[in-house]
Design an enzyme around this catalytic site. Structure first.
Site, PDB file in Angstrom:
ATOM      1  N   LEU A 237       0.811  -1.214   0.000  1.00  0.00           N
ATOM      2  CA  LEU A 237       0.000   0.000   0.000  1.00  0.00           C
ATOM      3  C   LEU A 237       0.847   1.268   0.000  1.00  0.00           C
ATOM      4  O   LEU A 237       0.415   2.304  -0.515  1.00  0.00           O
ATOM      5  CB  LEU A 237      -0.950   0.006   1.195  1.00  0.00           C
ATOM      6  CG  LEU A 237      -2.095  -1.005   1.127  1.00  0.00           C
ATOM      7  CD1 LEU A 237      -2.927  -0.964   2.391  1.00  0.00           C
ATOM      8  CD2 LEU A 237      -2.972  -0.760  -0.092  1.00  0.00           C
ATOM      9  N   ARG A 241      -0.320   3.847  -2.777  1.00  0.00           N
ATOM     10  CA  ARG A 241      -0.837   5.182  -2.481  1.00  0.00           C
ATOM     11  C   ARG A 241      -0.231   6.235  -3.391  1.00  0.00           C
ATOM     12  O   ARG A 241      -0.895   7.220  -3.731  1.00  0.00           O
ATOM     13  CB  ARG A 241      -0.594   5.510  -1.007  1.00  0.00           C
ATOM     14  CG  ARG A 241      -1.539   4.773  -0.083  1.00  0.00           C
ATOM     15  CD  ARG A 241      -1.107   4.774   1.364  1.00  0.00           C
ATOM     16  NE  ARG A 241      -2.088   4.066   2.175  1.00  0.00           N
ATOM     17  CZ  ARG A 241      -1.862   3.579   3.385  1.00  0.00           C
ATOM     18  NH1 ARG A 241      -0.662   3.733   3.945  1.00  0.00           N
ATOM     19  NH2 ARG A 241      -2.807   2.953   4.050  1.00  0.00           N
ATOM     20  N   PHE A 360     -10.293   5.409  -1.164  1.00  0.00           N
ATOM     21  CA  PHE A 360      -9.666   4.077  -1.210  1.00  0.00           C
ATOM     22  C   PHE A 360      -8.148   4.101  -1.034  1.00  0.00           C
ATOM     23  O   PHE A 360      -7.534   5.146  -1.009  1.00  0.00           O
ATOM     24  CB  PHE A 360     -10.103   3.276  -2.432  1.00  0.00           C
ATOM     25  CG  PHE A 360      -9.644   3.746  -3.790  1.00  0.00           C
ATOM     26  CD1 PHE A 360      -9.968   2.971  -4.898  1.00  0.00           C
ATOM     27  CD2 PHE A 360      -8.905   4.911  -3.988  1.00  0.00           C
ATOM     28  CE1 PHE A 360      -9.563   3.348  -6.178  1.00  0.00           C
ATOM     29  CE2 PHE A 360      -8.499   5.290  -5.247  1.00  0.00           C
ATOM     30  CZ  PHE A 360      -8.831   4.508  -6.345  1.00  0.00           C
ATOM     31  N   GLU A 361      -7.594   2.893  -0.848  1.00  0.00           N
ATOM     32  CA  GLU A 361      -6.188   2.704  -0.453  1.00  0.00           C
ATOM     33  C   GLU A 361      -5.892   3.397   0.877  1.00  0.00           C
ATOM     34  O   GLU A 361      -4.797   3.893   1.113  1.00  0.00           O
ATOM     35  CB  GLU A 361      -5.225   3.210  -1.537  1.00  0.00           C
ATOM     36  CG  GLU A 361      -5.440   2.619  -2.922  1.00  0.00           C
ATOM     37  CD  GLU A 361      -5.152   1.141  -3.007  1.00  0.00           C
ATOM     38  OE1 GLU A 361      -4.937   0.506  -1.960  1.00  0.00           O
ATOM     39  OE2 GLU A 361      -5.158   0.595  -4.120  1.00  0.00           O
ATOM     40  N   GLY A 362      -6.905   3.432   1.734  1.00  0.00           N
ATOM     41  CA  GLY A 362      -6.788   4.131   3.013  1.00  0.00           C
ATOM     42  C   GLY A 362      -7.373   5.521   2.883  1.00  0.00           C
ATOM     43  O   GLY A 362      -6.912   6.322   2.057  1.00  0.00           O
TER      44      GLY A 362
END
Length: 379
Positions: A237, A241, A360-362
């Site tokens: 990730l 990111r 998304f992706e955190g």
């Protein structure tokens, strides 16, 4: 621009720009309305080998350096964010395999991608989005096989996937240290695609649930060691990111281009609105935010390429770019006025596409937690 490219990379970027102009930009409009996955567009993209940007050269891929890839992905996102997300999805799935896989695992996954297949990274669950430690998917070792049970959600490329990197709890009592990562291949009994999301934006990217019902896989399908799944996922990730930030920048650049073109031809009170200082300042802010996003992304990528820690920098880049593209899309719609609210004009779609990059992706709230803890330290 932040990306400094050599001549070979510039030639490749020129080819990708031409492809996106001729085969993606206009063609995606009907798919954005229908929600159908645009297979013909992706088949043409595969002919250009755009699906194998992350595959190392020794395994038959393009093996692009990260700066070149960033320039290409931004151009794809300029044409359509969903297209960029799909093309970049293979890299997201391949990254954990490159991090922790055996040579045989890497070879098999790379062969699948090179042959036109898709990889899938399956981490998120209904009760475990940003809280990955709360995952309910389990993996139990029985007679030399792992048996996986659980449900994943919001999984990019799940409906077209050929191999899946799946995280599961091998020891729930250990929290994140009890999470492991596994390779599951298409056609494995018990592996099923569930609900397909009818999304607000990035509609040319397919997003679905993934259901694992007594999925039995060989023990050698474990990636790395038991208990390393969370670490592998977080390393994946960190880089993912930055790619979220790159795609956000592509959307933002398209917003700027569309807004400038419209402001030059839209006449009010006897002159183009581009001559109004209020519009000029708005476009200036759009440009400043977008280029600042590129610089943050490039800094994170350069640290990654040097083998230096870059978790804070990738979180900052994703957060800033995600917030920036949303504001830039809002500004573009405002410049278009009432027409910006109409599907007849492109900025309506750009605004819908932009929102997911704060999520998304955190989520960007989580990115701020990452940055804050990095600066302050553990309290």
């Amino acid at each position: 621009m932040a990306y400094i490219l050599n001549d070979e990379a510039k030639d490749l970027l020129r080819d990708v720009r031409e492809f996106c102009e001729n085969e993606v930009k206009e063609q995606v409009k009907e798919y954005d309305i229908s929600g159908e996955w645009p297979r013909p567009i992706y088949e043409k993209a595969q002919e250009m080998q755009l699906h194998m940007m992350d595959v190392p050269e020794e395994y038959g891929g393009l093996g692009l350096d990260h700066i070149t890839q960033a320039a290409l992905v931004e151009q794809m996102a300029w044409a359509d964010a969903g297209f960029a997300v799909t093309m970049n999805g293979n890299g997201l799935a391949l990254k954990p395999v490159l991090i922790a896989g055996t040579k045989e695992q890497v070879q098999k996954c790379c062969d699948i991608i090179v042959d036109g297949g898709y990889g899938v990274f399956a981490l998120t669950e209904p009760d475990a989005g940003c809280d990955a430690a709360n995952g309910k998917t389990t993996a139990v070792l029985e007679d030399g096989q792992y048996v996986l049970n659980g449900r994943k959600c919001f999984i990019t490329n799940a409906s077209v996937g050929d191999f899946f990197v799946v995280t599961a709890m091998t020891d729930k009592s250990k929290g994140t240290k009890g999470m492991s990562a596994f390779l599951v291949y298409k056609g494995t009994p018990g592996l099923n695609v569930g609900n397909h999301e009818n999304k607000m934006g990035i509609r040319t990217s397919t997003t679905s649930d993934l259901v694992l019902d007594d999925v039995r896989i060989p023990a050698e399908n474990l990636l790395g060691k038991e208990g390393e799944g969370f670490k592998i996922a977080m390393q994946t990730l960190d880089l993912a990111r930055t790619w979220c930030g790159v795609i956000a920048v592509g959307i933002a650049q398209r917003c700027i281009d569309e807004a400038v073109a419209y402001a030059k031809q839209r006449v009010q009170f006897g002159r183009p609105i581009a001559k109004n200082q209020a519009i000029q300042f708005k476009i200036a802010d759009m440009e400043i935010r977008t280029e600042a996003s590129r610089q943050l992304i490039t800094h994170a990528i350069n640290l990654a390429d040097q083998g230096l820690p870059f978790s804070k920098e990738s979180a900052a880049a994703k957060c800033f770019a995600g917030d920036s593209v949303m504001q830039t899309a809002i500004d573009a719609v405002q410049i278009f006025g009432g027409y910006g609210y109409s599907r007849e004009y492109p900025v309506e779609k750009l605004m819908r596409d932009a929102k997911i990059f704060q999520i998304f992706e955190g989520t960007n709230e989580v990115q701020r937690m990452v940055v804050g803890r990095s600066v302050i330290g553990k309290c």
